[in-house]
Enzyme design. Structure first.
Site, short mmCIF file in Angstrom:
data_model
loop_
_atom_site.label_atom_id
_atom_site.label_comp_id
_atom_site.label_asym_id
_atom_site.label_seq_id
_atom_site.Cartn_x
_atom_site.Cartn_y
_atom_site.Cartn_z
N HIS A 116 81.04 0.78 43.59
CA HIS A 116 80.15 -0.25 43.02
C HIS A 116 81.00 -1.46 42.65
CE1 HIS A 116 76.64 -1.15 39.99
NE2 HIS A 116 77.21 -2.26 40.44
N HIS A 150 80.94 -5.74 43.46
CA HIS A 150 80.39 -6.94 44.11
C HIS A 150 81.57 -7.83 44.46
CE1 HIS A 150 76.28 -5.98 42.63
NE2 HIS A 150 76.96 -5.39 41.66
N HIS A 185 70.43 -1.00 42.30
CA HIS A 185 70.68 -1.09 40.87
C HIS A 185 69.38 -0.70 40.16
CE1 HIS A 185 74.19 -3.28 42.07
NE2 HIS A 185 74.50 -3.68 40.86
N GLU A 199 69.89 -0.12 34.55
CA GLU A 199 71.04 -0.80 33.93
C GLU A 199 70.52 -1.42 32.64
OE1 GLU A 199 72.46 -4.19 36.17
OE2 GLU A 199 74.27 -4.43 34.95
N ASP A 230 82.29 -3.01 39.15
CA ASP A 230 81.16 -3.95 39.20
C ASP A 230 81.61 -5.37 39.54
OD1 ASP A 230 78.45 -4.47 39.17
OD2 ASP A 230 78.22 -4.43 37.00
N ASP A 231 81.97 -6.16 38.53
CA ASP A 231 82.41 -7.55 38.73
C ASP A 231 83.70 -7.75 37.92
OD1 ASP A 231 79.87 -8.69 40.11
OD2 ASP A 231 79.11 -7.65 38.34
#
Ligand code: ADE
Ligand code: ZN
Length: 334
Positions: free
Chosen positions: A14, A16, A194, A197, A275-276
Protein backbone atom coordinates in the site's frame (compact mmCIF):
# COMPACT_ATOMS: atom_id res chain seq x y z
CA UNK A 1 14.75 -4.49 18.37
CA UNK A 2 15.35 -1.47 16.10
CA UNK A 3 18.23 -3.31 14.48
CA UNK A 4 16.04 -6.39 14.02
CA UNK A 5 13.31 -4.28 12.39
CA UNK A 6 15.71 -2.35 10.14
CA UNK A 7 17.07 -5.51 8.49
CA UNK A 8 13.84 -7.54 8.62
CA UNK A 9 12.85 -8.49 5.04
CA UNK A 10 9.69 -6.58 4.13
CA UNK A 11 6.92 -6.49 1.52
CA UNK A 12 4.93 -3.32 0.85
CA UNK A 13 1.37 -3.51 -0.54
CA UNK A 14 0.00 0.00 0.00
CA UNK A 15 2.11 2.82 -1.38
CA UNK A 16 0.91 5.73 -3.51
CA UNK A 17 3.86 6.61 -5.71
CA UNK A 18 2.73 10.27 -5.80
CA UNK A 19 2.85 10.15 -1.98
CA UNK A 20 6.56 9.35 -2.06
CA UNK A 21 7.39 12.76 -3.57
CA UNK A 22 9.86 14.25 -1.08
CA UNK A 23 10.00 18.07 -0.83
CA UNK A 24 13.55 18.09 -2.24
CA UNK A 25 12.45 16.32 -5.45
CA UNK A 26 9.30 18.49 -5.57
CA UNK A 27 11.55 21.58 -5.69
CA UNK A 28 13.92 20.05 -8.24
CA UNK A 29 11.04 19.09 -10.58
CA UNK A 30 9.30 22.45 -10.10
CA UNK A 31 12.51 24.16 -11.21
CA UNK A 32 13.17 21.74 -14.07
CA UNK A 33 9.59 22.06 -15.39
CA UNK A 34 9.15 25.75 -14.54
CA UNK A 35 6.11 25.08 -12.35
CA UNK A 36 5.26 27.58 -9.62
CA UNK A 37 4.76 26.06 -6.16
CA UNK A 38 3.41 28.00 -3.16
CA UNK A 39 6.47 27.32 -0.97
CA UNK A 40 9.87 28.99 -0.65
CA UNK A 41 11.86 26.19 0.99
CA UNK A 42 11.81 22.47 1.89
CA UNK A 43 11.23 23.52 5.48
CA UNK A 44 8.16 25.50 4.47
CA UNK A 45 6.79 22.47 2.61
CA UNK A 46 7.30 20.19 5.62
CA UNK A 47 5.67 22.76 7.91
CA UNK A 48 2.56 22.62 5.70
CA UNK A 49 2.26 18.85 6.31
CA UNK A 50 0.05 19.28 9.33
CA UNK A 51 -3.19 17.47 8.63
CA UNK A 52 -6.42 17.22 10.59
CA UNK A 53 -8.13 14.62 8.37
CA UNK A 54 -7.84 12.82 5.01
CA UNK A 55 -9.19 15.72 2.93
CA UNK A 56 -6.73 18.25 4.36
CA UNK A 57 -3.94 15.91 3.22
CA UNK A 58 -5.43 15.17 -0.21
CA UNK A 59 -5.63 18.88 -1.05
CA UNK A 60 -1.86 19.27 -0.57
CA UNK A 61 -1.05 15.88 -2.12
CA UNK A 62 -2.83 16.65 -5.41
CA UNK A 63 -1.14 20.05 -5.52
CA UNK A 64 2.29 18.43 -5.06
CA UNK A 65 1.70 16.10 -8.02
CA UNK A 66 1.51 19.12 -10.36
CA UNK A 67 5.31 19.15 -10.73
CA UNK A 68 5.23 15.71 -12.44
CA UNK A 69 5.15 16.33 -16.20
CA UNK A 70 7.57 14.18 -18.21
CA UNK A 71 8.25 10.44 -18.34
CA UNK A 72 11.62 11.15 -16.69
CA UNK A 73 9.84 12.82 -13.73
CA UNK A 74 7.81 9.65 -13.08
CA UNK A 75 10.99 7.62 -13.44
CA UNK A 76 12.88 9.81 -10.96
CA UNK A 77 9.99 9.67 -8.47
CA UNK A 78 9.76 5.88 -8.64
CA UNK A 79 13.52 5.36 -8.58
CA UNK A 80 13.87 7.51 -5.44
CA UNK A 81 11.20 5.35 -3.75
CA UNK A 82 12.95 2.13 -4.78
CA UNK A 83 16.22 3.34 -3.22
CA UNK A 84 14.30 3.82 0.04
CA UNK A 85 12.95 0.29 -0.36
CA UNK A 86 16.47 -1.04 -0.74
CA UNK A 87 17.60 0.73 2.44
CA UNK A 88 14.60 -0.74 4.30
CA UNK A 89 15.10 -4.33 3.03
CA UNK A 90 11.87 -4.31 1.03
CA UNK A 91 11.98 -7.40 -1.20
CA UNK A 92 8.75 -6.78 -3.11
CA UNK A 93 6.43 -3.80 -3.49
CA UNK A 94 2.99 -3.27 -5.05
CA UNK A 95 2.56 0.39 -5.80
CA UNK A 96 -0.48 2.53 -6.59
CA UNK A 97 -0.63 5.35 -9.07
CA UNK A 98 -3.51 7.79 -9.69
CA UNK A 99 -3.70 8.26 -13.50
CA UNK A 100 -6.60 10.74 -13.34
CA UNK A 101 -4.48 13.17 -11.28
CA UNK A 102 -2.20 13.40 -14.30
CA UNK A 103 -4.50 12.93 -17.30
CA UNK A 104 -6.71 15.76 -15.92
CA UNK A 105 -3.63 18.02 -16.35
CA UNK A 106 -3.05 16.91 -19.92
CA UNK A 107 -0.31 14.38 -19.14
CA UNK A 108 -0.70 11.25 -21.28
CA UNK A 109 -1.54 7.97 -19.51
CA UNK A 110 1.35 6.36 -21.44
CA UNK A 111 3.86 8.93 -20.15
CA UNK A 112 2.95 8.08 -16.54
CA UNK A 113 3.01 4.31 -16.98
CA UNK A 114 6.21 4.28 -19.04
CA UNK A 115 8.15 6.37 -16.51
CA UNK A 116 7.03 4.28 -13.52
CA UNK A 117 7.51 0.98 -15.35
CA UNK A 118 11.03 1.86 -16.52
CA UNK A 119 12.07 2.49 -12.91
CA UNK A 120 10.40 -0.71 -11.68
CA UNK A 121 12.17 -2.75 -14.36
CA UNK A 122 15.52 -1.21 -13.43
CA UNK A 123 14.71 -1.79 -9.75
CA UNK A 124 14.27 -5.47 -10.46
CA UNK A 125 17.51 -5.70 -12.44
CA UNK A 126 19.78 -3.53 -10.29
CA UNK A 127 18.25 -3.63 -6.79
CA UNK A 128 16.64 -7.11 -6.88
CA UNK A 129 13.30 -5.61 -5.82
CA UNK A 130 10.28 -7.19 -7.51
CA UNK A 131 7.13 -5.15 -7.99
CA UNK A 132 3.58 -4.87 -9.32
CA UNK A 133 1.65 -1.79 -10.39
CA UNK A 134 -1.93 -1.00 -9.31
CA UNK A 135 -4.00 1.70 -10.99
CA UNK A 136 -6.39 3.57 -8.67
CA UNK A 137 -9.62 5.31 -9.65
CA UNK A 138 -10.25 8.55 -7.78
CA UNK A 139 -13.54 8.09 -5.94
CA UNK A 140 -14.41 11.81 -5.94
CA UNK A 141 -14.63 11.65 -9.76
CA UNK A 142 -17.50 10.11 -11.72
CA UNK A 143 -18.06 6.68 -13.23
CA UNK A 144 -17.49 7.91 -16.78
CA UNK A 145 -14.00 9.16 -15.94
CA UNK A 146 -13.23 5.78 -14.31
CA UNK A 147 -14.36 3.94 -17.47
CA UNK A 148 -12.18 6.19 -19.67
CA UNK A 149 -9.24 5.44 -17.38
CA UNK A 150 -9.89 1.68 -17.46
CA UNK A 151 -10.00 1.78 -21.27
CA UNK A 152 -6.64 3.58 -21.31
CA UNK A 153 -5.22 0.88 -19.04
CA UNK A 154 -6.21 -1.96 -21.36
CA UNK A 155 -3.24 -1.18 -23.64
CA UNK A 156 -0.94 -1.63 -20.60
CA UNK A 157 -2.43 -4.81 -19.19
CA UNK A 158 1.01 -6.41 -19.18
CA UNK A 159 2.24 -3.73 -16.74
CA UNK A 160 -0.79 -3.25 -14.45
CA UNK A 161 -1.88 -6.10 -12.18
CA UNK A 162 -4.90 -4.59 -10.43
CA UNK A 163 -7.31 -1.71 -10.09
CA UNK A 164 -7.87 0.17 -6.82
CA UNK A 165 -10.03 2.93 -5.38
CA UNK A 166 -8.68 5.88 -3.40
CA UNK A 167 -9.23 9.57 -2.52
CA UNK A 168 -12.06 10.90 -0.27
CA UNK A 169 -13.93 8.00 1.32
CA UNK A 170 -16.59 10.06 3.11
CA UNK A 171 -19.39 11.07 0.73
CA UNK A 172 -18.16 8.81 -2.10
CA UNK A 173 -19.67 5.33 -1.62
CA UNK A 174 -18.38 2.42 -3.70
CA UNK A 175 -21.72 1.87 -5.50
CA UNK A 176 -20.63 4.39 -8.16
CA UNK A 177 -17.77 2.03 -9.14
CA UNK A 178 -19.53 -1.33 -9.15
CA UNK A 179 -19.77 -1.55 -12.95
CA UNK A 180 -16.24 -0.36 -13.69
CA UNK A 181 -14.78 -2.85 -11.18
CA UNK A 182 -16.84 -5.62 -12.79
CA UNK A 183 -15.44 -4.74 -16.21
CA UNK A 184 -11.88 -4.59 -14.81
CA UNK A 185 -12.25 -8.01 -13.17
CA UNK A 186 -13.71 -9.42 -16.42
CA UNK A 187 -10.55 -8.20 -18.16
CA UNK A 188 -8.42 -10.13 -15.67
CA UNK A 189 -7.35 -7.35 -13.30
CA UNK A 190 -7.22 -8.06 -9.59
CA UNK A 191 -8.90 -5.49 -7.37
CA UNK A 192 -8.45 -3.61 -4.11
CA UNK A 193 -10.15 -0.59 -2.54
CA UNK A 194 -9.56 1.88 0.28
CA UNK A 195 -12.37 1.30 2.79
CA UNK A 196 -12.86 1.72 6.53
CA UNK A 197 -10.07 4.30 6.78
CA UNK A 198 -12.26 7.25 7.79
CA UNK A 199 -15.55 5.67 6.75
CA UNK A 200 -17.53 3.07 8.74
CA UNK A 201 -17.18 -0.73 8.74
CA UNK A 202 -20.14 -0.94 6.32
CA UNK A 203 -17.85 0.54 3.63
CA UNK A 204 -15.60 -2.50 4.02
CA UNK A 205 -18.60 -4.80 3.59
CA UNK A 206 -19.61 -2.85 0.46
CA UNK A 207 -16.11 -3.08 -1.03
CA UNK A 208 -16.15 -6.86 -0.51
CA UNK A 209 -19.70 -7.49 -1.68
CA UNK A 210 -20.11 -4.93 -4.47
CA UNK A 211 -16.59 -4.48 -5.81
CA UNK A 212 -15.44 -8.04 -5.01
CA UNK A 213 -12.02 -6.84 -3.90
CA UNK A 214 -9.16 -9.26 -3.18
CA UNK A 215 -7.88 -7.17 -0.28
CA UNK A 216 -8.91 -4.05 1.62
CA UNK A 217 -6.71 -0.97 1.95
CA UNK A 218 -6.72 0.33 5.55
CA UNK A 219 -9.89 -1.41 6.79
CA UNK A 220 -9.04 -0.58 10.41
CA UNK A 221 -12.65 0.23 11.31
CA UNK A 222 -13.56 -3.46 10.85
CA UNK A 223 -13.26 -3.91 14.63
CA UNK A 224 -16.53 -1.96 14.99
CA UNK A 225 -18.38 -4.90 13.39
CA UNK A 226 -17.61 -8.27 15.07
CA UNK A 227 -19.32 -10.30 12.32
CA UNK A 228 -17.23 -8.55 9.65
CA UNK A 229 -14.08 -9.12 11.69
CA UNK A 230 -14.94 -12.85 11.87
CA UNK A 231 -15.48 -12.89 8.09
CA UNK A 232 -12.07 -11.26 7.42
CA UNK A 233 -10.40 -13.89 9.57
CA UNK A 234 -12.33 -16.87 8.15
CA UNK A 235 -11.87 -15.81 4.52
CA UNK A 236 -8.27 -14.62 5.06
CA UNK A 237 -9.04 -11.23 3.51
CA UNK A 238 -5.91 -9.10 3.84
CA UNK A 239 -5.86 -5.57 5.24
CA UNK A 240 -3.09 -3.21 4.14
CA UNK A 241 -2.76 -0.99 7.20
CA UNK A 242 -0.69 2.23 7.30
CA UNK A 243 0.10 3.11 10.92
CA UNK A 244 1.86 6.49 10.51
CA UNK A 245 -0.76 7.58 7.98
CA UNK A 246 -3.54 6.77 10.45
CA UNK A 247 -2.01 8.84 13.24
CA UNK A 248 -1.03 11.74 10.91
CA UNK A 249 -4.58 11.89 9.51
CA UNK A 250 -6.12 11.55 13.00
CA UNK A 251 -7.85 8.23 12.38
CA UNK A 252 -6.21 7.44 15.77
CA UNK A 253 -5.10 10.01 18.34
CA UNK A 254 -1.84 8.15 18.88
CA UNK A 255 -0.15 4.83 18.05
CA UNK A 256 -1.04 3.28 21.41
CA UNK A 257 -4.71 3.50 20.42
CA UNK A 258 -4.10 1.88 17.01
CA UNK A 259 -5.71 -1.55 16.64
CA UNK A 260 -3.11 -3.13 14.31
CA UNK A 261 -1.63 -5.41 16.98
CA UNK A 262 -5.12 -6.39 18.18
CA UNK A 263 -5.91 -7.34 14.55
CA UNK A 264 -2.69 -9.35 14.24
CA UNK A 265 -3.41 -11.28 17.45
CA UNK A 266 -6.97 -11.98 16.35
CA UNK A 267 -5.50 -13.74 13.31
CA UNK A 268 -6.39 -11.14 10.66
CA UNK A 269 -4.04 -11.14 7.65
CA UNK A 270 -2.88 -7.63 8.51
CA UNK A 271 0.17 -5.95 6.96
CA UNK A 272 2.25 -2.80 7.64
CA UNK A 273 2.63 -0.23 4.84
CA UNK A 274 3.70 3.38 4.37
CA UNK A 275 0.84 4.86 2.23
CA UNK A 276 2.32 8.32 1.47
CA UNK A 277 5.70 8.25 3.20
CA UNK A 278 6.90 11.71 2.11
CA UNK A 279 3.84 13.26 3.75
CA UNK A 280 3.42 11.06 6.83
CA UNK A 281 6.96 10.97 8.16
CA UNK A 282 8.22 7.55 7.29
CA UNK A 283 8.87 4.60 5.03
CA UNK A 284 8.48 0.90 5.90
CA UNK A 285 11.05 0.65 8.68
CA UNK A 286 9.70 3.83 10.31
CA UNK A 287 6.18 2.35 10.30
CA UNK A 288 7.35 -0.93 11.86
CA UNK A 289 9.30 0.97 14.54
CA UNK A 290 6.36 3.28 15.32
CA UNK A 291 4.12 0.24 15.90
CA UNK A 292 6.74 -1.63 17.97
CA UNK A 293 7.45 1.46 20.11
CA UNK A 294 3.78 1.72 21.08
CA UNK A 295 3.04 -2.02 21.37
CA UNK A 296 5.58 -4.54 22.68
CA UNK A 297 5.89 -7.22 19.97
CA UNK A 298 7.93 -10.39 19.71
CA UNK A 299 10.31 -10.90 16.79
CA UNK A 300 8.01 -13.64 15.48
CA UNK A 301 5.07 -11.21 15.53
CA UNK A 302 7.07 -8.58 13.64
CA UNK A 303 8.06 -11.15 11.03
CA UNK A 304 4.40 -12.24 10.80
CA UNK A 305 3.58 -8.87 9.21
CA UNK A 306 5.96 -9.77 6.39
CA UNK A 307 4.64 -13.33 6.12
CA UNK A 308 1.09 -11.94 5.88
CA UNK A 309 2.15 -9.47 3.17
CA UNK A 310 3.77 -12.26 1.14
CA UNK A 311 0.55 -14.30 1.30
CA UNK A 312 -1.52 -11.20 0.43
CA UNK A 313 0.65 -10.15 -2.53
CA UNK A 314 -0.34 -10.58 -6.17
CA UNK A 315 2.69 -12.69 -7.13
CA UNK A 316 2.43 -16.41 -7.90
CA UNK A 317 2.69 -19.08 -5.21
CA UNK A 318 6.02 -20.06 -6.75
CA UNK A 319 7.34 -16.49 -6.50
CA UNK A 320 6.24 -16.30 -2.85
CA UNK A 321 8.42 -19.21 -1.75
CA UNK A 322 11.88 -17.53 -1.80
CA UNK A 323 10.45 -14.47 -0.02
CA UNK A 324 8.94 -16.66 2.70
CA UNK A 325 12.18 -18.58 3.03
CA UNK A 326 14.25 -15.41 3.35
CA UNK A 327 11.91 -14.09 6.06
CA UNK A 328 11.88 -17.33 8.06
CA UNK A 329 15.68 -17.68 7.74
CA UNK A 330 16.09 -14.12 9.03
CA UNK A 331 13.85 -14.83 12.01
CA UNK A 332 15.74 -18.02 12.83
CA UNK A 333 19.16 -16.36 12.58
CA UNK A 334 18.28 -13.22 14.52
N1 ADE B 1 -4.59 8.80 -1.74
C1 ADE B 1 -3.35 8.84 -1.25
N2 ADE B 1 -3.34 8.44 0.02
C2 ADE B 1 -4.62 8.14 0.36
C3 ADE B 1 -5.24 7.67 1.53
N3 ADE B 1 -4.57 7.41 2.65
N4 ADE B 1 -6.58 7.50 1.51
C4 ADE B 1 -7.28 7.75 0.41
N5 ADE B 1 -6.74 8.19 -0.72
C5 ADE B 1 -5.40 8.39 -0.75
ZN1 ZN C 1 -3.70 4.82 0.64
Amino acid sequence: MKKFIQSLPKVELHLHIEGSLEPELMFELAKRNKIAIPFNSHEEVRAAYNFHNLQSFLDIYYQGANVLIHEQDFFDLTWAYLLRCKADHVMHTEIFFDPQTHTARGIAFDTVVKGIDRALTRGHEELAISSKLIMCFLRHLDEESAFITLNQALAHKDKIIAVGLDSSEIGNPVQKFERVFKKAIDHGFKSVAHAGEEGPASNIRDALELLKVDRVDHGVRCTEDPALLAQLIAQKIPLTVCPLSNTKLKVYKNMTEHNIVELLRHGVCVTINSDDPAYFGGYMTDNFIAVADAHPLSKAELAQFTVNAIHASFISEQEKQPLLQRTLDYLEQN
